[in-house]
Design an enzyme around this catalytic site. Structure first.
Site, PDB file in Angstrom:
ATOM      1  N   HIS A 235      21.495  24.854   4.450  1.00 17.52           N
ATOM      2  CA  HIS A 235      20.117  24.399   4.230  1.00 17.52           C
ATOM      3  C   HIS A 235      19.186  25.529   4.697  1.00 17.52           C
ATOM      4  O   HIS A 235      19.537  26.294   5.598  1.00 17.52           O
ATOM      5  CB  HIS A 235      19.917  23.150   5.100  1.00 17.52           C
ATOM      6  CG  HIS A 235      18.622  22.429   4.906  1.00 17.52           C
ATOM      7  ND1 HIS A 235      17.434  22.875   5.445  1.00 17.52           N
ATOM      8  CD2 HIS A 235      18.323  21.260   4.284  1.00 17.52           C
ATOM      9  CE1 HIS A 235      16.470  22.022   5.143  1.00 17.52           C
ATOM     10  NE2 HIS A 235      16.972  21.034   4.440  1.00 17.52           N
TER      11      HIS A 235
ATOM     12  N   LYS B  90      17.924  11.182  10.294  1.00 11.49           N
ATOM     13  CA  LYS B  90      19.085  11.102   9.394  1.00 11.49           C
ATOM     14  C   LYS B  90      20.096  10.065   9.877  1.00 11.49           C
ATOM     15  O   LYS B  90      21.080   9.788   9.204  1.00 11.49           O
ATOM     16  CB  LYS B  90      19.796  12.462   9.306  1.00 11.49           C
ATOM     17  CG  LYS B  90      18.881  13.614   8.919  1.00 11.49           C
ATOM     18  CD  LYS B  90      19.055  14.029   7.496  1.00 11.49           C
ATOM     19  CE  LYS B  90      18.379  15.359   7.244  1.00 11.49           C
ATOM     20  NZ  LYS B  90      17.735  15.441   5.948  1.00 11.49           N
TER      21      LYS B  90
ATOM     22  N   CYS C 112      16.412  22.276  -0.640  1.00 13.75           N
ATOM     23  CA  CYS C 112      16.238  23.266   0.449  1.00 13.75           C
ATOM     24  C   CYS C 112      17.506  24.081   0.642  1.00 13.75           C
ATOM     25  O   CYS C 112      17.922  24.353   1.782  1.00 13.75           O
ATOM     26  CB  CYS C 112      15.835  22.587   1.763  1.00 13.75           C
ATOM     27  SG  CYS C 112      14.332  21.649   1.643  1.00 13.75           S
TER      28      CYS C 112
ATOM     29  N   ASP D  37      25.118  23.299  12.379  1.00 11.82           N
ATOM     30  CA  ASP D  37      24.084  22.405  11.868  1.00 11.82           C
ATOM     31  C   ASP D  37      24.759  21.076  11.535  1.00 11.82           C
ATOM     32  O   ASP D  37      25.529  20.984  10.579  1.00 11.82           O
ATOM     33  CB  ASP D  37      23.461  23.054  10.618  1.00 11.82           C
ATOM     34  CG  ASP D  37      22.491  22.126   9.908  1.00 11.82           C
ATOM     35  OD1 ASP D  37      22.351  20.954  10.317  1.00 11.82           O
ATOM     36  OD2 ASP D  37      21.884  22.578   8.911  1.00 11.82           O
TER      37      ASP D  37
HETATM   38  N1  PLP Z   1      20.364  20.972   7.675  1.00  5.93           N
HETATM   39  C1  PLP Z   1      20.832  20.143   6.740  1.00  5.93           C
HETATM   40  C2  PLP Z   1      22.258  20.263   6.304  1.00  5.93           C
HETATM   41  C3  PLP Z   1      19.997  19.167   6.193  1.00  5.93           C
HETATM   42  O1  PLP Z   1      20.470  18.346   5.258  1.00  5.93           O
HETATM   43  C4  PLP Z   1      18.657  19.088   6.639  1.00  5.93           C
HETATM   44  C5  PLP Z   1      17.738  18.108   6.042  1.00  5.93           C
HETATM   45  O2  PLP Z   1      17.909  17.662   4.942  1.00  5.93           O
HETATM   46  C6  PLP Z   1      18.224  19.979   7.620  1.00  5.93           C
HETATM   47  C7  PLP Z   1      19.099  20.905   8.116  1.00  5.93           C
HETATM   48  C8  PLP Z   1      16.819  19.956   8.129  1.00  5.93           C
HETATM   49  O3  PLP Z   1      16.554  18.757   8.796  1.00  5.93           O
HETATM   50  P1  PLP Z   1      15.071  18.373   9.221  1.00  5.93           P
HETATM   51  O4  PLP Z   1      14.252  18.500   7.973  1.00  5.93           O
HETATM   52  O5  PLP Z   1      15.188  16.973   9.719  1.00  5.93           O
HETATM   53  O6  PLP Z   1      14.645  19.343  10.276  1.00  5.93           O
END
Ligand code: PLP
Length: 424
Positions: free
Chosen positions: A124, A228, A368, A201
């Site tokens: 991401h 989440k 993203c 992550d």
């Molecule tokens: N990493 C992964 C794999 C994600 O799916 C997401 C959000 O969709 C994030 C990081 C970023 O999370 P946040 O937007 O809650 O900071």
């Protein structure tokens, strides 16, 4: 292990009873954010109604109640991720904030010109861009571990990059695009053996499987977001080894994170507060505590087992839709319930709009994860992502709507029609 009573569980989520465009809501955008159980909504209301006061700053009764409520969540987080030292739990604004903290603070401390920083192509943007920018700032060597045809981490690319002895390896435990679940324990152990500090992550994985720090190959940091897992937005967790967190400089400066402030010098608070500058998001941390309690009542193993069956069911159902291309593993080995797909001849946004009209909430876009989308040569995909409150009947509704979409759009190519007005 007890089995999930999904019919009962659905009653815990008030939003699941609403309709959208006159159809019962079928919420398949859980990868973006999970819906909130009543227990979390109640905890927030209770906190604001009975316990609201700023934390760490008052001797008065309410401030102590609020501080206790806030601080007690650290132990819940420890239990949830299988660790014990609550000083290693830093509350952040979310995964993105946690990873930016690391890239800044760890980066300032550890990274020298020419050092290798490695991420994977499935990251991401939150676990890609901060490291890419750190590398630019420091003149470091930013490397991307490539993926195999199933979009899993490529063994040969991993070997090649670990041979460069990276200072940092940042990798996702589960892809928010392909649903691939990283074989984290072995990859992390190998990265550690190559001398790397490893950042995981867990933003997606945390909602679908039990996370035990001790089973993650010696991982140094993990990050996730409360929203989440059914908690509030604006709150997340960074867990890190105390030895590293102690050595790292603070990320932000201000109230709470200091020990002594003089006219020219300042000393820092101890962990975890050294990394929590300013008034923390204490009410939402209490909400996170309620979300953890809720998931623990259901049992993460039971959630994992239920979702694994539903993932199998969904994959078989989607595989039967002609012209549907699924990006990522087409078998259930090491994959979770996140499905990115394209329907031949249909724009991903048009498909998502068509599904929305049927009450089915999915996501369309690059999720993203543009480096991964570049790898699959798509500007966007449509994505359905499952949770433990979804059912086979909802998956049937999705596949039924996909079949309808196929007919609708192939007719549309023959003559004018409007996507926002498809047959119901
Ligand atoms: N990493 C992964 C794999 C994600 O799916 C997401 C959000 O969709 C994030 C990081 C970023 O999370 P946040 O937007 O809650 O900071």
């Amino acid at each position: 292990m007890k089995k999930l009573e999904v019919g009962q569980i659905r009653k815990d989520f008030p939003i699941l009873t609403r309709s959208v465009h006159g159809k019962p809501l079928i919420y398949l955008d859980n990868g973006a954010t999970l819906q909130k159980p009543r227990a979390v909504l109640d905890a927030l209301e209770q906190f604001y109604t009975h316990s609201n006061a700023n934390v760490h700053r008052g001797v008065h009764f309410l401030s102590q109640v609020a501080t206790e409520a806030y601080e007690s969540v650290r132990m819940k987080v420890c239990r949830f991720i299988g660790t014990e030292d609550s000083s290693e739990i830093i509350f952040t604004k979310g995964t993105t904030d946690a990873l930016n903290l690391l890239a800044s603070s760890l980066g300032d401390w550890k990274i020298q010109p020419g050092d290798v920083i490695a991420v994977t192509r499935m990251e991401h943007h939150a676990n890609f861009v901060p490291w890419q920018q750190l590398a630019k700032r420091k003149g470091a060597d930013f490397r991307i571990i490539e993926l195999d045809p199933d979009l899993r981490i490529s063994e040969s690319s991993l070997e090649e990059i670990l041979a460069l002895r990276p200072k940092v390896v940042a990798l996702s435990l589960m892809s928010n695009v392909s649903g691939v679940i990283t074989p984290a324990a072995s990859i992390i152990a190998r990265a550690k053996a190559a001398g790397a500090i490893v950042v995981a992550d867990a933003a997606q994985a945390i909602a679908h499987q039990p996370i035990r720090i001790s089973e993650l190959g010696g991982v140094d940091f993990i990050a996730f977001s409360a929203h989440k897992i059914g908690g509030p937005t604006g709150v997340g967790v960074l867990w890190g080894k105390a030895s590293l967190l102690n050595a790292m400089p603070p990320y932000q400066f201000g109230g709470d994170m200091i020990s002594q402030v003089g006219d020219t010098e300042t000393t820092w608070n101890t962990l975890p507060w050294k990394f929590e500058a300013g008034t923390p998001n204490f009410a939402d941390v209490v909400g996170l505590g309620a979300a953890i309690d809720y998931l623990e009542r259901l049992g993460m193993k039971a959630i994992q087992a239920y979702e694994s069956e539903l993932t199998k069911y969904t994959l078989a159902a989607l595989n039967r839709v002609p012209g549907l291309k699924i990006f990522g593993p087409r078998n259930t080995e090491s994959r979770g319930g996140v499905f990115s797909f394209a329907l031949e001849g249909v724009h991903p946004h048009d498909l998502a709009t068509f599904l929305d009209v049927q009450g089915i909430a999915v996501r369309a876009g690059h999720h993203c994860a543009q480096p991964l989308l570049k790898r699959i040569q798509q500007a966007a995909t449509t994505r359905a992502s499952l949770s433990f409150y979804n059912t086979e009947a909802e998956v049937d509704a999705l596949t039924g709507a996909l079949l309808q979409a196929q007919k609708y759009f192939s007719k549309k190519q023959e003559g004018p029609a409007r996507v926002n007005n498809p047959p119901s």
